[in-house]
Each structure stands twice: as C-alpha cells, then as structure tokens.
Scaffold this motif. Structure first.
Motif, mmCIF file in Angstrom:
data_model
loop_
_atom_site.group_PDB
_atom_site.id
_atom_site.type_symbol
_atom_site.label_atom_id
_atom_site.label_comp_id
_atom_site.label_asym_id
_atom_site.label_seq_id
_atom_site.Cartn_x
_atom_site.Cartn_y
_atom_site.Cartn_z
ATOM 1 N N GLY A 127 12.744 -7.104 4.854
ATOM 2 C CA GLY A 127 11.469 -7.054 5.566
ATOM 3 C C GLY A 127 10.359 -6.479 4.714
ATOM 4 N N ILE A 128 10.670 -5.433 3.955
ATOM 5 C CA ILE A 128 9.672 -4.840 3.054
ATOM 6 C C ILE A 128 9.250 -5.848 1.992
ATOM 7 C CG2 ILE A 128 9.365 -3.122 1.232
ATOM 8 C CD1 ILE A 128 11.019 -1.195 2.919
ATOM 9 N N LEU A 129 10.231 -6.512 1.394
ATOM 10 C CA LEU A 129 9.911 -7.511 0.367
ATOM 11 C C LEU A 129 9.083 -8.647 0.944
ATOM 12 C CD1 LEU A 129 13.361 -7.720 -1.494
ATOM 13 C CD2 LEU A 129 11.286 -6.550 -2.246
ATOM 14 N N ALA A 130 9.447 -9.112 2.141
ATOM 15 C CA ALA A 130 8.690 -10.191 2.780
ATOM 16 C C ALA A 130 7.254 -9.767 3.062
ATOM 17 C CB ALA A 130 9.380 -10.617 4.079
ATOM 18 N N LEU A 131 7.074 -8.540 3.533
ATOM 19 C CA LEU A 131 5.734 -8.038 3.832
ATOM 20 C C LEU A 131 4.882 -7.976 2.569
ATOM 21 C CD1 LEU A 131 3.733 -6.737 5.842
ATOM 22 C CD2 LEU A 131 4.748 -4.512 5.254
ATOM 23 N N VAL A 132 5.470 -7.487 1.492
ATOM 24 C CA VAL A 132 4.729 -7.375 0.241
ATOM 25 C C VAL A 132 4.333 -8.759 -0.275
ATOM 26 C CG1 VAL A 132 4.869 -6.678 -2.178
ATOM 27 C CG2 VAL A 132 5.769 -5.168 -0.391
ATOM 28 N N PHE A 133 5.283 -9.695 -0.289
ATOM 29 C CA PHE A 133 4.981 -11.035 -0.799
ATOM 30 C C PHE A 133 3.975 -11.749 0.105
ATOM 31 C CE2 PHE A 133 8.471 -10.446 -3.634
ATOM 32 C CZ PHE A 133 8.279 -11.368 -4.657
ATOM 33 N N ILE A 183 -5.208 -3.660 -8.237
ATOM 34 C CA ILE A 183 -5.005 -2.266 -8.663
ATOM 35 C C ILE A 183 -3.530 -1.885 -8.627
ATOM 36 C CG2 ILE A 183 -5.566 0.145 -8.161
ATOM 37 C CD1 ILE A 183 -8.142 -0.860 -6.839
ATOM 38 N N VAL A 184 -2.847 -2.251 -7.544
ATOM 39 C CA VAL A 184 -1.436 -1.874 -7.349
ATOM 40 C C VAL A 184 -0.563 -3.112 -7.548
ATOM 41 C CG1 VAL A 184 0.257 -0.910 -5.764
ATOM 42 C CG2 VAL A 184 -2.124 -0.116 -5.700
ATOM 43 N N PRO A 185 0.299 -3.125 -8.567
ATOM 44 C CA PRO A 185 1.172 -4.285 -8.785
ATOM 45 C C PRO A 185 2.127 -4.492 -7.615
ATOM 46 C CG PRO A 185 1.128 -2.860 -10.726
ATOM 47 C CD PRO A 185 0.445 -2.114 -9.625
ATOM 48 N N MET A 186 2.388 -5.740 -7.324
ATOM 49 C CA MET A 186 3.293 -6.074 -6.233
ATOM 50 C C MET A 186 4.683 -5.488 -6.475
ATOM 51 S SD MET A 186 4.217 -9.875 -4.769
ATOM 52 C CE MET A 186 4.782 -10.418 -6.380
ATOM 53 N N LEU A 187 5.145 -5.535 -7.723
ATOM 54 C CA LEU A 187 6.466 -5.014 -8.051
ATOM 55 C C LEU A 187 6.570 -3.518 -7.762
ATOM 56 C CD1 LEU A 187 9.245 -5.677 -9.266
ATOM 57 C CD2 LEU A 187 8.307 -5.107 -11.505
ATOM 58 N N LEU A 188 5.482 -2.800 -7.964
ATOM 59 C CA LEU A 188 5.482 -1.365 -7.705
ATOM 60 C C LEU A 188 5.733 -1.079 -6.224
ATOM 61 C CD1 LEU A 188 5.058 1.572 -8.462
ATOM 62 C CD2 LEU A 188 2.593 1.217 -8.294
ATOM 63 N N LEU A 189 5.090 -1.838 -5.343
ATOM 64 C CA LEU A 189 5.304 -1.640 -3.911
ATOM 65 C C LEU A 189 6.746 -1.961 -3.518
ATOM 66 C CD1 LEU A 189 2.114 -2.981 -2.095
ATOM 67 C CD2 LEU A 189 2.812 -0.620 -2.471
ATOM 68 N N CYS A 190 7.309 -3.015 -4.123
ATOM 69 C CA CYS A 190 8.693 -3.373 -3.823
ATOM 70 C C CYS A 190 9.654 -2.276 -4.262
ATOM 71 C CB CYS A 190 9.060 -4.687 -4.518
ATOM 72 S SG CYS A 190 8.127 -6.118 -3.928
ATOM 73 N N TYR A 191 9.219 -1.454 -5.159
ATOM 74 C CA TYR A 191 10.025 -0.347 -5.655
ATOM 75 C C TYR A 191 9.746 0.947 -4.892
ATOM 76 C CZ TYR A 191 11.355 3.354 -8.927
ATOM 77 O OH TYR A 191 11.868 4.486 -9.477
ATOM 78 N N PHE A 192 8.471 1.192 -4.614
ATOM 79 C CA PHE A 192 8.070 2.476 -4.034
ATOM 80 C C PHE A 192 8.352 2.558 -2.529
ATOM 81 C CE2 PHE A 192 4.760 5.076 -1.956
ATOM 82 C CZ PHE A 192 5.089 6.310 -2.492
ATOM 83 N N LEU A 193 8.068 1.500 -1.794
ATOM 84 C CA LEU A 193 8.248 1.547 -0.346
ATOM 85 C C LEU A 193 9.700 1.833 0.068
ATOM 86 C CD1 LEU A 193 5.863 -1.313 0.887
ATOM 87 C CD2 LEU A 193 5.460 1.164 0.860
ATOM 88 N N PRO A 194 10.714 1.210 -0.573
ATOM 89 C CA PRO A 194 12.089 1.583 -0.219
ATOM 90 C C PRO A 194 12.413 3.043 -0.512
ATOM 91 C CG PRO A 194 12.079 -0.549 -1.305
ATOM 92 C CD PRO A 194 10.691 0.017 -1.450
#
Length: 516
Positions: free
Chosen positions: A119-125, A141-152
């Motif tokens: 769900g987190i990955l889907a939301l980010v994408f 400003i914020v890379p998508m990959l960073l959110l996929c790493y930080f949110l979990p």
C-alpha cells in the motif's frame, strides 16, 4: 502504462503469496525468541561464536543490511548467519537494534505487513504519477525511492511492525533480490558498462579507505573529551565492537561475523554496535537518495564528466522503446519464470558450493567464499549477464526491467523496516562515534571525487557498495537507471573480498589509539 504496471504488480503479488509460506512458518517458530533482522550489510550474531559452516548455510541475506550491511542484507528470524546457533545458545534473549522484542509489535501477521508495504509503495507511485503542481514540486525535492524507504521505517519506529517478527525480509533478500538482478541485467549492454572506466573502482577503494581511517580518527576525536565513551576493558572494549562495524561497512555480514569471531566483543556490546551500524548506514542512504534528484547539480560542483553514464542510460532507453510492446499474461509468466527459475538454480548451486568450500578450503573463508549469499548474488548477476547474449534479451520489450524494479522497490521497503530512528536516543555517545566515522568516509569520498572529477553516480554507488553491500548498492545504482544495477553488484562483490582484510587493519589501528 498504468495497466501494464497493474498486471505486473498482480503477478508479483501472486508470487509473493507463495513465497511467504515457508518464511511465515520460520517466523512463527521463532516468534517467542526472535533474532534481529539484518540487511546485506549487517548480518546479526547475538550469541556466542557460531560455526563458519552455519554462517554460509544461512547466508548473508541481510546484506542488506547495512538494506541496511545495511543492505541488504537484512533477514528474517532464523535466517541471519548463525541463527541456528542463536536458537541453541539462547542468543535471542539479547537486545537488538530496534529495542527489546519481549513485547511483540501491533501487527505480526505477514499478510498485514505485506498489505501495508504494498500500500505504501502504491501510494508513492500513484502520487508520483499525478500531474498536480504540489506533487510535481514535492518529488523534485524528495526522491520517490527515499519515500519508499523512509515511510516503512516509521512502521518500525512507532511499534506497528518489527522485522524480527516477519518473514518478509527473507523473501526480499533471498528471492526478490536475486530475481531482480537477473531481470535488470538481462538486457544489459556489457560492453557499454565496461566503458564506464576505472573511476567507479577508484571511488569504491576510496570508500574503503575512508572506513579504515575513519574509525580510528573518530575514536581519537571522541576520546579527546570523553575517554570512557570509547574505552573499556577486555570484551567490553569499544574498539572490539567497532571492529564488527568496520567489517559490515567494508564487506558485508560475513565479514562482520568474522570480526566478531576474531575480536570477540561481548554480546551486549555487539548488539549496541548493530544499532550503530544499521541506523548510521541507513541515514547516509537517505542523503544519497536525496542527492540523486540533484545529481546534475552535484556533477557540476564536482566538475565531473558524466557523459559515459548518460550515454549508457540513453542507449538502454532507446533499446527499450525500440522493442517495447504490450505484455500478455504469457509474457509476464515467462519473465517471472526466468527471474525466479534462475534464482532457484542459484540457490541450489550456492547451497552446494559454500559448504564445500567451508569444509575443504577453509582458507578461502577470508574472502567470504563460504557465504551462500555471496554465491547467490554472484550467480544471479552472472546468469542475467549470460542471458543478455541470448534472445531472452528481448524480454525487456515486455517489461523485464519493470518486474525487476518492482522487486527492488519491495526490497527497499523491507530494508526501511530495519531502521528505528528512536534507537539513536538510546546510545547517543556511540552514535556520535559512528556519525563522525561516517562523516570522515563521506568527506574523503567528496574530496577524491572532485580531484578525479568522478560523477555523483560513482560516488553514491562506490560508497553504498561499502556501507550497504549487495542488497543496497544495486538499489542506488538502479535509481539512476535500471541498466546500471550491475555496477553496484560488481563493486559490492569486491567489497566481500576486501572486507575482512580492511576491517582487520582498521581494528588494529583502533586498538592502538583507543584510551587505555
């Protein structure tokens, strides 16, 4: 495009459901005394000295590790090197890098954790695909990959989940990581990769030197105003614990275990050092991911010539567009069959070769050749490279690299579970030592990159091949372009060979400068 990604996601989810069966059973059996999950870079041994054959059998699958040797190499219960010994010796009673696991997190069902991560990955994408001005500006400003790493990581920080109670890290590191390496390299142009030149290797060696000298300098600096913090006697001597961090930050989980065996820090000290290893390494990964969005500006600051990297990116993009077509269900199953089929073959070979070397050629253990995870990564990459010279290369046209990318992003999410931000406040003094150590590594990398005019890609991948290992170096490389993932893998493999030597030298210097 969205329809294609949806089809791919459905196929991956079906595969994950099957793969989770064995991992879930392992997690259920060890839930009462879970071991600490670790990424390639950080295999966790909390008990007494494990047998080397045990290390190779379970694999360096955190290397990870620092996803998060911090990175990959993080593993689920019962899958970290020496986990069998931990269960026998009661090593699970020790504290881990995320605090005590005496009380389980809110969610221990892997089906729930899987749903949360997907769900987190889907939301980010999904938000990344929107053309709304807010999201367009935000992702600049914020890379998508960073959110996929930080949110979990927030799930672990707030006690909702805990990697020690989940089989998902094992699925990601033992199944999805090698499968992604196969699929990301299946369309690679090896000649173009080799044309990237020697700067990538030079930056990797610089990163290794930064780790070797960074530890002693950090001890000297901190010892100048707080000798007790970096002192200690016998097995409680801080330098002994820091030696295991050096093994993780240069090589991987196997090298970390080797340093624990050689210098024998106490289990309590080793547990604290695992927290330092993981959190500091993952915080550095955050900054590396932020830098990817500013890569061109950083290259201008370094006065770097990134033309070879851009040329490879452009060539691979043109090739992908040239052979692109809408994938059928049959195409997707062929992709999955090749990715996981090669992965299965690699597991069979690794489970034979690693124990054989450990039993008959133990002098090769110092090169991590008795680690099944080492062979798993090498064989998966080799398999993908060999397939790139066959008609299988045409699978890129129906989304081979997209499936590989989904695997990589799921790996990133599980690596994110390894980081508990609040752990910094439990041992602030030792985290200061680790922070100074990492800062020295970074400063040296920047200085050398500017001197040789190496692009940010080489700086980021060379650093993460040391600090993160085979689980996270390909992630950083693939964030620039999927075709560049093999560069991260190749450098991480070199780290395995150098890790024990470099960490041993670092430990001796730290011992010499540590307060009496």
């Amino acid at each position: 495009m969205l329809l294609n990604l949806a089809r791919i996601a459905i196929a991956i989810t079906i595969s994950l459901t099957a793969l989770l069966g064995s991992a879930q059973n392992s997690a259920a059996q060890t839930a009462s005394t879970p071991t600490v999950a670790l990424g390639e870079s950080n295999a966790l041994i909390q008990s007494g000295a494990p047998e080397s054959s045990t290390e190779s059998d379970s694999g360096d699958v955190s290397e990870p590790s620092n996803l998060p040797e911090q990175t990959a190499e993080r593993t689920a219960p019962g899958n970290t090197p020496g986990s069998e010994s931990q269960e026998e010796d009661g090593g699970g009673e020790n504290a881990n890098s995320h605090g005590s696991t005496d009380e389980p997190p809110v969610f221990t069902n892997d089906a729930v954790v899987l749903g949360m991560l997907i769900g987190i990955l889907a939301l980010v994408f999904w938000t990344h695909s929107l053309q709304h001005p807010f999201f367009v500006g935000f992702y600049k400003i914020v890379p998508m990959l960073l959110l996929c790493y930080f949110l979990p990581s927030l799930l672990t920080t707030f006690g909702l989940v805990h990697p020690a109670f989940s089989g998902l890290p094992t699925v990601a590191t033992k199944f999805l990581l090698p499968a992604s390496l196969v699929l990301l390299t299946i369309s690679i142009d090896l000649k173009e990769v080799l044309r990237l030149g020697p700067k990538a290797l030079m930056m990797f060696v610089t990163g290794t030197i930064g780790v070797i000298i960074g530890g002693p300098i950090a001890i000297l600096l901190v010892g100048s105003f707080d000798p007790q913090l970096v002192g200690g006697q016998d097995t409680e001597a801080v330098w002994r614990g820091l030696a295991t961090v050096a093994g993780s930050w240069i090589g991987g989980g196997a090298n970390q275990v080797a340093m624990k065996e050689i210098f024998n820090p106490s289990n309590e000290l080793f547990s604290v050092m695992l927290a330092v290893d993981i959190v500091i390494g993952e915080l550095w990964m955050v900054f590396l991911l932020l830098g990817i969005g500013k890569a061109r500006e950083i290259d201008r600051f370094l006065k770097a010539d990134a033309s070879s990297v851009h040329e490879l990116q452009n060539k691979m993009e043109k090739f992908s567009k040239k052979i692109a077509r809408n994938p059928t269900v049959a195409d997707l199953f062929v992709i999955l069959g090749i990715g996981f089929g090669v992965t299965g073959c690699c597991h069979v070979i690794a489970d034979i070769v690693a124990p054989f070397i450990d039993e008959h050629y133990d002098y090769l253990n110092k090169f991590s050749l008795n680690s099944s995870f080492f062979w798993l990564i090498v064989l998966a990459t080799t398999g993908g490279l060999l397939l790139s010279f066959t008609p299988a290369r045409q699978l890129e046209g129906v989304g081979a690299s997209k499936v590989g990318t989904i695997c990589i992003y799921f790996l990133v999410a599980t690596i994110g579970l390894q980081m508990d931000i609040l752990a910094v406040f439990e041992f602030p003094g030792l985290f200061l030592v680790g922070g100074i150590w990492m800062l020295i590594h970074v400063i040296l990398m920047v200085i050398v990159a500017k001197l040789i005019r190496a692009p940010y890609f080489f700086l980021a991948v060379g650093s993460k091949a040391n600090i993160g290992g085979a689980a996270s170096a390909p992630v950083i490389a693939a964030a620039f372009h999927p075709s560049l993932a093999p560069v991260g893998v190749l450098l991480a493999v070199v780290g395995y060979a150098l890790g024990t030597y470099g960490a041993y030298l670092c430990a001796l210097i730290m011992q010499a400068v540590a307060p009496a």
